[in-house]
Design a protein around this motif. Structure first.
Motif, PDB file in Angstrom:
ATOM      1  N   TYR A   1       0.777   0.033  -0.734  1.00  0.00           N
ATOM      2  CA  TYR A   1       2.238  -0.038  -0.822  1.00  0.00           C
ATOM      3  C   TYR A   1       2.630  -1.488  -1.108  1.00  0.00           C
ATOM      4  CZ  TYR A   1       7.165   0.777   0.486  1.00  0.00           C
ATOM      5  OH  TYR A   1       8.539   0.888   0.473  1.00  0.00           O
ATOM      6  N   LEU A   2       3.537  -1.674  -2.077  1.00  0.00           N
ATOM      7  CA  LEU A   2       4.001  -3.017  -2.425  1.00  0.00           C
ATOM      8  C   LEU A   2       5.317  -3.271  -1.693  1.00  0.00           C
ATOM      9  CD1 LEU A   2       1.918  -4.055  -4.378  1.00  0.00           C
ATOM     10  CD2 LEU A   2       2.507  -1.805  -5.248  1.00  0.00           C
ATOM     11  N   MET A   3       5.289  -4.226  -0.777  1.00  0.00           N
ATOM     12  CA  MET A   3       6.472  -4.476   0.062  1.00  0.00           C
ATOM     13  C   MET A   3       7.054  -5.856  -0.198  1.00  0.00           C
ATOM     14  SD  MET A   3       5.278  -3.245   3.822  1.00  0.00           S
ATOM     15  CE  MET A   3       6.914  -2.944   4.439  1.00  0.00           C
ATOM     16  N   ASP A   4       8.249  -5.915  -0.755  1.00  0.00           N
ATOM     17  CA  ASP A   4       8.904  -7.216  -0.883  1.00  0.00           C
ATOM     18  C   ASP A   4       9.275  -7.721   0.507  1.00  0.00           C
ATOM     19  OD1 ASP A   4       8.564  -6.837  -3.496  1.00  0.00           O
ATOM     20  OD2 ASP A   4      10.674  -6.681  -4.028  1.00  0.00           O
ATOM     21  N   ASP A   5       9.427  -9.045   0.626  1.00  0.00           N
ATOM     22  CA  ASP A   5       9.627  -9.584   1.979  1.00  0.00           C
ATOM     23  C   ASP A   5      11.063  -9.496   2.478  1.00  0.00           C
ATOM     24  OD1 ASP A   5      10.756 -11.562   0.424  1.00  0.00           O
ATOM     25  OD2 ASP A   5       9.529 -13.205   1.205  1.00  0.00           O
ATOM     26  N   ASP A   6      11.989  -9.032   1.625  1.00  0.00           N
ATOM     27  CA  ASP A   6      13.389  -9.046   2.061  1.00  0.00           C
ATOM     28  C   ASP A   6      14.020  -7.655   2.153  1.00  0.00           C
ATOM     29  OD1 ASP A   6      13.199  -8.727  -0.667  1.00  0.00           O
ATOM     30  OD2 ASP A   6      14.948  -9.962  -1.138  1.00  0.00           O
ATOM     31  N   ASN A   7      13.266  -6.600   1.916  1.00  0.00           N
ATOM     32  CA  ASN A   7      13.818  -5.244   2.013  1.00  0.00           C
ATOM     33  C   ASN A   7      13.914  -4.785   3.465  1.00  0.00           C
ATOM     34  OD1 ASN A   7      13.933  -5.067  -0.767  1.00  0.00           O
ATOM     35  ND2 ASN A   7      11.948  -4.046  -0.935  1.00  0.00           N
ATOM     36  N   THR A   8      14.521  -3.607   3.643  1.00  0.00           N
ATOM     37  CA  THR A   8      14.627  -3.015   4.976  1.00  0.00           C
ATOM     38  C   THR A   8      13.886  -1.683   4.969  1.00  0.00           C
ATOM     39  OG1 THR A   8      16.801  -4.033   5.165  1.00  0.00           O
ATOM     40  CG2 THR A   8      16.275  -2.298   6.758  1.00  0.00           C
TER      41      THR A   8
ATOM     42  N   LEU B   1      13.587 -13.617 -14.891  1.00  0.00           N
ATOM     43  CA  LEU B   1      12.124 -13.489 -14.939  1.00  0.00           C
ATOM     44  C   LEU B   1      11.644 -12.552 -13.819  1.00  0.00           C
ATOM     45  CD1 LEU B   1      11.228 -17.263 -15.397  1.00  0.00           C
ATOM     46  CD2 LEU B   1      10.809 -15.478 -17.090  1.00  0.00           C
ATOM     47  N   PRO B   2      10.521 -11.897 -14.069  1.00  0.00           N
ATOM     48  CA  PRO B   2       9.995 -11.047 -12.992  1.00  0.00           C
ATOM     49  C   PRO B   2       9.503 -11.898 -11.832  1.00  0.00           C
ATOM     50  CG  PRO B   2       8.446 -11.120 -14.826  1.00  0.00           C
ATOM     51  CD  PRO B   2       9.659 -11.882 -15.263  1.00  0.00           C
ATOM     52  N   ARG B   3       9.547 -11.356 -10.634  1.00  0.00           N
ATOM     53  CA  ARG B   3       9.095 -12.093  -9.451  1.00  0.00           C
ATOM     54  C   ARG B   3       7.930 -11.363  -8.773  1.00  0.00           C
ATOM     55  NH1 ARG B   3      14.301 -10.539  -8.723  1.00  0.00           N
ATOM     56  NH2 ARG B   3      14.228 -10.501 -10.966  1.00  0.00           N
ATOM     57  N   GLY B   4       7.064 -12.140  -8.151  1.00  0.00           N
ATOM     58  CA  GLY B   4       6.009 -11.543  -7.317  1.00  0.00           C
ATOM     59  C   GLY B   4       4.808 -10.995  -8.069  1.00  0.00           C
TER      60      GLY B   4
ATOM     61  N   ASP C   1       3.575 -17.587  -2.875  1.00  0.00           N
ATOM     62  CA  ASP C   1       3.756 -18.164  -4.201  1.00  0.00           C
ATOM     63  C   ASP C   1       3.719 -19.687  -4.004  1.00  0.00           C
ATOM     64  OD1 ASP C   1       4.507 -18.978  -6.686  1.00  0.00           O
ATOM     65  OD2 ASP C   1       6.328 -17.765  -6.799  1.00  0.00           O
ATOM     66  N   ALA C   2       2.525 -20.224  -3.904  1.00  0.00           N
ATOM     67  CA  ALA C   2       2.376 -21.647  -3.570  1.00  0.00           C
ATOM     68  C   ALA C   2       0.992 -22.141  -3.952  1.00  0.00           C
ATOM     69  CB  ALA C   2       2.585 -21.855  -2.070  1.00  0.00           C
TER      70      ALA C   2
ATOM     71  N   THR D   1       2.883 -18.877  -8.996  1.00  0.00           N
ATOM     72  CA  THR D   1       3.398 -18.335 -10.248  1.00  0.00           C
ATOM     73  C   THR D   1       3.299 -19.407 -11.325  1.00  0.00           C
ATOM     74  OG1 THR D   1       4.944 -16.932  -9.057  1.00  0.00           O
ATOM     75  CG2 THR D   1       5.453 -17.353 -11.372  1.00  0.00           C
ATOM     76  N   ASP D   2       2.787 -19.028 -12.486  1.00  0.00           N
ATOM     77  CA  ASP D   2       2.677 -19.935 -13.618  1.00  0.00           C
ATOM     78  C   ASP D   2       4.062 -20.542 -13.925  1.00  0.00           C
ATOM     79  OD1 ASP D   2       0.564 -20.048 -16.191  1.00  0.00           O
ATOM     80  OD2 ASP D   2       2.662 -20.588 -16.608  1.00  0.00           O
ATOM     81  N   ALA D   3       4.098 -21.848 -14.223  1.00  0.00           N
ATOM     82  CA  ALA D   3       5.378 -22.540 -14.442  1.00  0.00           C
ATOM     83  C   ALA D   3       6.239 -21.837 -15.502  1.00  0.00           C
ATOM     84  CB  ALA D   3       5.123 -23.983 -14.845  1.00  0.00           C
ATOM     85  N   ASN D   4       5.610 -21.246 -16.526  1.00  0.00           N
ATOM     86  CA  ASN D   4       6.379 -20.556 -17.583  1.00  0.00           C
ATOM     87  C   ASN D   4       7.156 -19.358 -17.052  1.00  0.00           C
ATOM     88  OD1 ASN D   4       5.123 -22.213 -19.355  1.00  0.00           O
ATOM     89  ND2 ASN D   4       3.492 -20.734 -19.850  1.00  0.00           N
ATOM     90  N   TYR D   5       6.688 -18.832 -15.925  1.00  0.00           N
ATOM     91  CA  TYR D   5       7.313 -17.611 -15.396  1.00  0.00           C
ATOM     92  C   TYR D   5       8.077 -17.849 -14.104  1.00  0.00           C
ATOM     93  CZ  TYR D   5       4.721 -15.020 -18.891  1.00  0.00           C
ATOM     94  OH  TYR D   5       4.257 -14.545 -20.083  1.00  0.00           O
ATOM     95  N   LYS D   6       8.197 -19.125 -13.713  1.00  0.00           N
ATOM     96  CA  LYS D   6       8.845 -19.417 -12.430  1.00  0.00           C
ATOM     97  C   LYS D   6      10.343 -19.654 -12.627  1.00  0.00           C
ATOM     98  CE  LYS D   6       8.702 -20.611  -7.991  1.00  0.00           C
ATOM     99  NZ  LYS D   6       8.362 -19.711  -6.901  1.00  0.00           N
ATOM    100  N   LEU D   7      11.140 -18.991 -11.828  1.00  0.00           N
ATOM    101  CA  LEU D   7      12.592 -19.168 -11.889  1.00  0.00           C
ATOM    102  C   LEU D   7      12.966 -20.576 -11.434  1.00  0.00           C
ATOM    103  CD1 LEU D   7      13.944 -15.890 -10.213  1.00  0.00           C
ATOM    104  CD2 LEU D   7      14.326 -16.587 -12.577  1.00  0.00           C
TER     105      LEU D   7
END
Ligand code: UGA
Ligand code: MN
Length: 333
Positions: free
Chosen positions: A187-194, A160-163, A119-120, A145-151
């Protein structure tokens, strides 16, 4: 004397030619090896071609990681469906720690192609270097992420939704670069799950789409399919918005690539109500609760957990900086 000089000059010329040829060959080989690691896909269309590519990839990995030959040997297996894992990620103090844990899990998973989407505005040096030395087969992308949707820094996480933009960038990459005949899953994998290793072997054989419970989500011990029998989901376990088409976390499902390729418009959306990211994507694949297979010991075992890494505040670091005693800026954390 003159003859001797001519002879020496000729010898020098031949030696130079030899060095130049070897150098060019080395450069070509090096370039080839590099592009292989980043962009190789396993096609199942042409066996001979696949085998050639596998051998090439193995060779280049072996050259780069001579101390890790064992896992490289087990890393690419012929005729095993490929897992395309899409991971959104963003800059924060704990990013490298999260990515390290995730990457080292993935090093144990054969035939996995990791699509990491930052996200950059631009790919960061930290993630670029991290992936280069990860030992994984990966693709590195970025989509801001579009500025309107960025936390904002102090916004609550749920606002707001992420990712979303990042997952969509990953999906577009797959549509453009993976042959639709490829046997595999998404498979959609978030970077902080186990993630447990057993989960990856479960998802490889998904016929169309499958679900399983995710630990520590929705304010519950787990959320998602609550009971299953013979692959059929009998009930769903959830407390919040149970009317959602799929009351499940992002980590609780995977889909066969064929189904994904059949639905050209399937993607994530920022414009859905809170908690509907997963439901929106799964329904954009024309799936209903009746269509998904319940996996993992009839949905009775937890193999993935929605863990979160505590935010680092670094208050003392700020104090030392204000006292004119900052830490070494060259040390990457
Ligand atoms: C939960 C779900 O597990 C996510 O799959 C879902 O995207 C999210 O809620 C949501 O509702 O949007 P949660 O732990 O709250 O997850 O979210 P994060 O882990 O903070 O973010 C999900 C993914 O998006 C992570 O891979 C994270 O690195 C990435 N992200 C987060 C960005 O790319 N940009 C951001 O600004 C924030
Ligand atoms: Mn998370």
């Amino acid at each position: 004397m003159k003859l001797k000089l001519v002879y020496s000059l000729r010898l020098l010329f031949i030696a130079n030619l030899f060095v130049f040829t070897m150098w060019s060959l080395l450069l070509v080989l090096k370039k080839d090896a590099h592009s292989n690691v980043e962009h190789s896909n396993l096609k199942n269309s042409d066996d001979k071609d696949t085998e050639k590519r596998i051998n090439k990839l193995k060779k280049s990995l072996k050259n780069r990681y001579p101390s890790q030959l064992d896992y490289i040997e087990a890393y690419i297996v012929k005729d095993l469906p490929v897992i395309y894992a899409v991971t959104p990620t963003y800059t924060r103090w704990t990013q490298k720690a999260d990515l390290t844990r995730l990457a080292q899990t993935l090093l144990h998973v054969p035939n996995l192609h990791w699509i990491v989407v930052e996200d950059a505005e631009r790919k960061t040096p930290l993630v670029t270097k991290f992936l280069k030395y990860s030992g994984l087969q990966y693709t590195h992308l970025n989509s801001k992420t579009d500025a309107n949707y960025k936390l904002k820094a102090d916004d609550p996480n749920w606002l707001l939704p992420r990712g979303v933009a990042q997952r969509n960038a990953g999906l577009s990459w797959i549509r453009k670069n993976v042959p639709p005949s490829t046997s595999g899953v998404l498979y959609l994998m978030d970077d902080d799950n186990t993630y447990s290793l057993k989960l990856f072997e479960e998802m490889r054989t998904i016929a169309t789409a499958a679900v399983w419970p995710v630990g520590l989500t929705g304010g519950l011990k787990f959320e998602g399919p609550g009971s299953c029998s013979g692959g059929k989901v009998l009930s769903w376990y959830t407390a919040w918005k149970p009317e959602r088409p799929f009351p499940i976390d992002m980590a609780g499902f995977a889909v066969n690539l064929k189904l994904f390729f059949q639905h050209k418009n399937a993607e994530f959306s920022n414009k859905v109500p809170r908690g509907y990211l997963e439901s929106h994507f799964l329904t954009s694949l024309d799936l209903t609760r009746d269509d998904v297979e319940g996996k993992v010991e009839d949905c009775s075992e937890i193999l993935v957990w929605h863990t979160r890494t505590e935010k680092a505040t670094l208050k003392q670091e700020a104090k030392l900086i204000s006292m004119g005693n900052p830490s070494n800026p060259d040390i990457e954390v």
